[in-house]
Design an enzyme around this catalytic site. Sequence first.
Site, PDB file in Angstrom:
ATOM      1  N   ARG A 298      -2.664  10.179  -4.896  1.00 20.31           N
ATOM      2  CA  ARG A 298      -3.329   9.435  -3.816  1.00 20.31           C
ATOM      3  C   ARG A 298      -4.685  10.058  -3.500  1.00 20.31           C
ATOM      4  O   ARG A 298      -5.663   9.350  -3.284  1.00 20.31           O
ATOM      5  CB  ARG A 298      -2.415   9.367  -2.585  1.00 20.31           C
ATOM      6  CG  ARG A 298      -1.332   8.348  -2.818  1.00 20.31           C
ATOM      7  CD  ARG A 298      -0.244   8.278  -1.795  1.00 20.31           C
ATOM      8  NE  ARG A 298       0.662   7.200  -2.214  1.00 20.31           N
ATOM      9  CZ  ARG A 298       1.756   6.831  -1.583  1.00 20.31           C
ATOM     10  NH1 ARG A 298       2.106   7.455  -0.474  1.00 20.31           N
ATOM     11  NH2 ARG A 298       2.493   5.852  -2.040  1.00 20.31           N
ATOM     12  N   HIS A 441      -3.363   0.320  -6.603  1.00 17.83           N
ATOM     13  CA  HIS A 441      -2.372   1.239  -7.188  1.00 17.83           C
ATOM     14  C   HIS A 441      -2.132   2.464  -6.305  1.00 17.83           C
ATOM     15  O   HIS A 441      -2.857   2.694  -5.362  1.00 17.83           O
ATOM     16  CB  HIS A 441      -2.735   1.616  -8.631  1.00 17.83           C
ATOM     17  CG  HIS A 441      -3.993   2.412  -8.801  1.00 17.83           C
ATOM     18  ND1 HIS A 441      -4.242   3.140  -9.947  1.00 17.83           N
ATOM     19  CD2 HIS A 441      -5.066   2.581  -8.001  1.00 17.83           C
ATOM     20  CE1 HIS A 441      -5.420   3.720  -9.818  1.00 17.83           C
ATOM     21  NE2 HIS A 441      -5.930   3.413  -8.672  1.00 17.83           N
ATOM     22  N   GLU A 442      -1.067   3.188  -6.612  1.00 18.44           N
ATOM     23  CA  GLU A 442      -0.647   4.345  -5.801  1.00 18.44           C
ATOM     24  C   GLU A 442      -0.340   3.958  -4.357  1.00 18.44           C
ATOM     25  O   GLU A 442      -0.626   4.709  -3.428  1.00 18.44           O
ATOM     26  CB  GLU A 442      -1.706   5.450  -5.817  1.00 18.44           C
ATOM     27  CG  GLU A 442      -1.709   6.294  -7.063  1.00 18.44           C
ATOM     28  CD  GLU A 442      -0.315   6.733  -7.459  1.00 18.44           C
ATOM     29  OE1 GLU A 442       0.521   7.001  -6.569  1.00 18.44           O
ATOM     30  OE2 GLU A 442      -0.042   6.778  -8.658  1.00 18.44           O
ATOM     31  N   GLY A 443       0.283   2.803  -4.184  1.00 17.55           N
ATOM     32  CA  GLY A 443       0.600   2.319  -2.842  1.00 17.55           C
ATOM     33  C   GLY A 443      -0.575   1.514  -2.323  1.00 17.55           C
ATOM     34  O   GLY A 443      -1.654   2.051  -2.108  1.00 17.55           O
ATOM     35  N   GLN A 448       0.031   1.970   2.667  1.00 15.21           N
ATOM     36  CA  GLN A 448      -0.541   3.190   3.290  1.00 15.21           C
ATOM     37  C   GLN A 448      -0.561   3.039   4.805  1.00 15.21           C
ATOM     38  O   GLN A 448      -0.319   4.004   5.545  1.00 15.21           O
ATOM     39  CB  GLN A 448      -1.974   3.443   2.786  1.00 15.21           C
ATOM     40  CG  GLN A 448      -2.130   3.603   1.290  1.00 15.21           C
ATOM     41  CD  GLN A 448      -1.309   4.748   0.727  1.00 15.21           C
ATOM     42  OE1 GLN A 448      -1.082   5.749   1.391  1.00 15.21           O
ATOM     43  NE2 GLN A 448      -0.842   4.593  -0.498  1.00 15.21           N
TER      44      GLN A 448
END
Length: 600
Positions: A298, A441-443, A448
């Site tokens: 992140r 991507h990555e949440g 978030q």
Amino acid sequence: MTDQLLNDRDLRFQLYEVLDTEAVLQRPRYAELDRAVFDATLETARGIAAEFFAPHNQKGDANEPTFDGEKVTLIPETKAAWDAFAAAGFLAAHHDYADGGLQLPEVVLRACMAYFNAANIATVGYSFLSIGAANLVKSFASEELRQHFLPPMLDGRFSGTMALTEPGQGSALGDLRTSARPAADGSYRISGSKMFISGGDHELTENIVHMVLARIEGAAAGVKGISLFLVPKFLVNADGSRGARNDVALAGLLHKMGYRNTTSTVLNFGEKQGAVGYLVGEAGKGLGYMFQMMNEARIGVGLGAASLGYQSYLHALAYARERPQGRLPSSKNPLAPQVRIVEHADVRRMLLQQKVYAEGSLALCLYASSLVEDSHSAVDAEQRRQAAELLDLLTPVVKSWPSRYALLASEIGVQVLGGSGYIREYPLEQLYRDNRLNPIHEGTEGIQAIDLLGRKLGPRGGQGYSLFLAKIRSSLAEAASHTHCVLLVAALRSALRIVEQVTSELQKQIAADADRGLSNATVYLDLFGKLVVGWIWLRQALAACKGLDAGAHGSEADFYLGKLHAARYFMDWELAGLEDQARLLGTGNRICFDMQDTWF
Ligand SMILES: Cc1cc2nc3c(=O)[nH]c(=O)nc-3n(C[C@H](O)[C@H](O)[C@H](O)COP(=O)(O)OP(=O)(O)OC[C@H]3O[C@@H](n4cnc5c(N)ncnc54)[C@H](O)[C@@H]3O)c2cc1C
């Protein structure tokens, strides 16, 4: 256009004037290093990025990877870049000397990564994932697995992936269906399909180590039933040599808007006898372990967005300084020479916006990296704990603020160039397309937001939040005594008051009704992010004041005055909308929540 990757002066300002990175040299782990080593490493990163990554950035975009049913083909420059990165030791940079690493502090490594990201975000994707996968192996795998897999992952013979997402689940990891069946020899047989796996297949390395989340047959539903497995593309023999092909098949490549030179894959595990996988750590704790990689990633995604936004800003600035067009409104003479577009106030507005988003994002990500460093290597246990608490709170902002605003810097860059921004002959359109991935991507941004408001600031949160508020108050007190910074204090103090009020309102709303209370979480993330980055700009302004007080002149004084002016811009313009956002949130506005599916 420019061949500058980042503003080197700014990077050093962040590392040595805002962050005091040299202070880590007092820690036993870094006893053998000095600032000259940091600077030489940054120089090496910049040189390799410029020589091996930047030249094929456009070519990789125009010639995306192909799959002929057996083999994936990438443009050959990708392998040369991988080799140069590995040979310089960057895959192992922050690892111990004993493991062949350079014991480089996290924040210096991240600053190096910013150069690579700025040069070619797609090609560095393979390294980015491999570094994270190796960290997982190092932290949680058994000694035997570590012996087999870590050395080749650190010297570049093996690469790594993170394999979480499936065709049926992305944000909701708890619902994943890939299964693991225990085998007689203590290993597992993995079956299932994973989607969007970056770097999931290629010929850059001898082997690919997939870090796979799966559910052991009979395990609980939800996140508690998830375990982590190491699943190599090729099995590894006892003597370390490459063994048989594992049952991991590339079902196909996905064709993306940007980041094109990173393969994006659908992988099928266990179509035949089951892919051999090795349990990492304890069963049922897989998601917790994977959070280490996800949290690192992140920050990495935030930094990637920041670097692309930074490139967009530098290109737009260079263009605006060269492009003659029109005259100022006061000029009445049609024969007077045209001015360069940087002289138009509206273009300066766009460039200022880009500057605060790009430099603010870079500063935020490097600050977060310094927290990672402190949480590991600070001598004092309390300092380590506080750094970890702050990092935990801020990670959703570090991921999402650059993903939204450095992306906006890329979008504004297209606008600064006018028609030239829209055509492929100039780099802005690719930078924008590449950067568009980062809020996904990555949440995603929405995930978030829920993480920040629902978990970090929810009933179990609080510690990191109190620390953060105390940090802002302390910077405000310091700024109040500096002539140049005093103008910044009122706006940030007001933003702090607004955020405190709205946070406590939302905490009450969530306690009463979680669905409703969290329904506007993304707006809260934006509001909170503006406070965080406002503070990041105040920290930069304070460092700039010190530079000016020390008698900077010429281009040095311009650099510091530019920082101060950008900080003023942020406080006046970017914090201006906070009150309206806070009113909507604080009164629990339910317009979005009440909208019905059938009314669209
Ligand atoms: C180029 C690329 C590279 C990637 N690399 C990897 C990789 O290497 N490894 C890997 O495992 N994955 C990878 N991913 C997958 C990525 O992490 C997911 O795409 C992302 O997490 C979103 O999941 P999804 O696509 O299934 O969207 P969904 O989860 O279906 O979400 C769709 C929309 O619904 C929203 N939404 C979903 N759930 C909620 C909720 N509870 N509350 C509010 N809103 C919600 C989301 O915010 C989003 O706007 C990659 C994706 C891409 C595009």
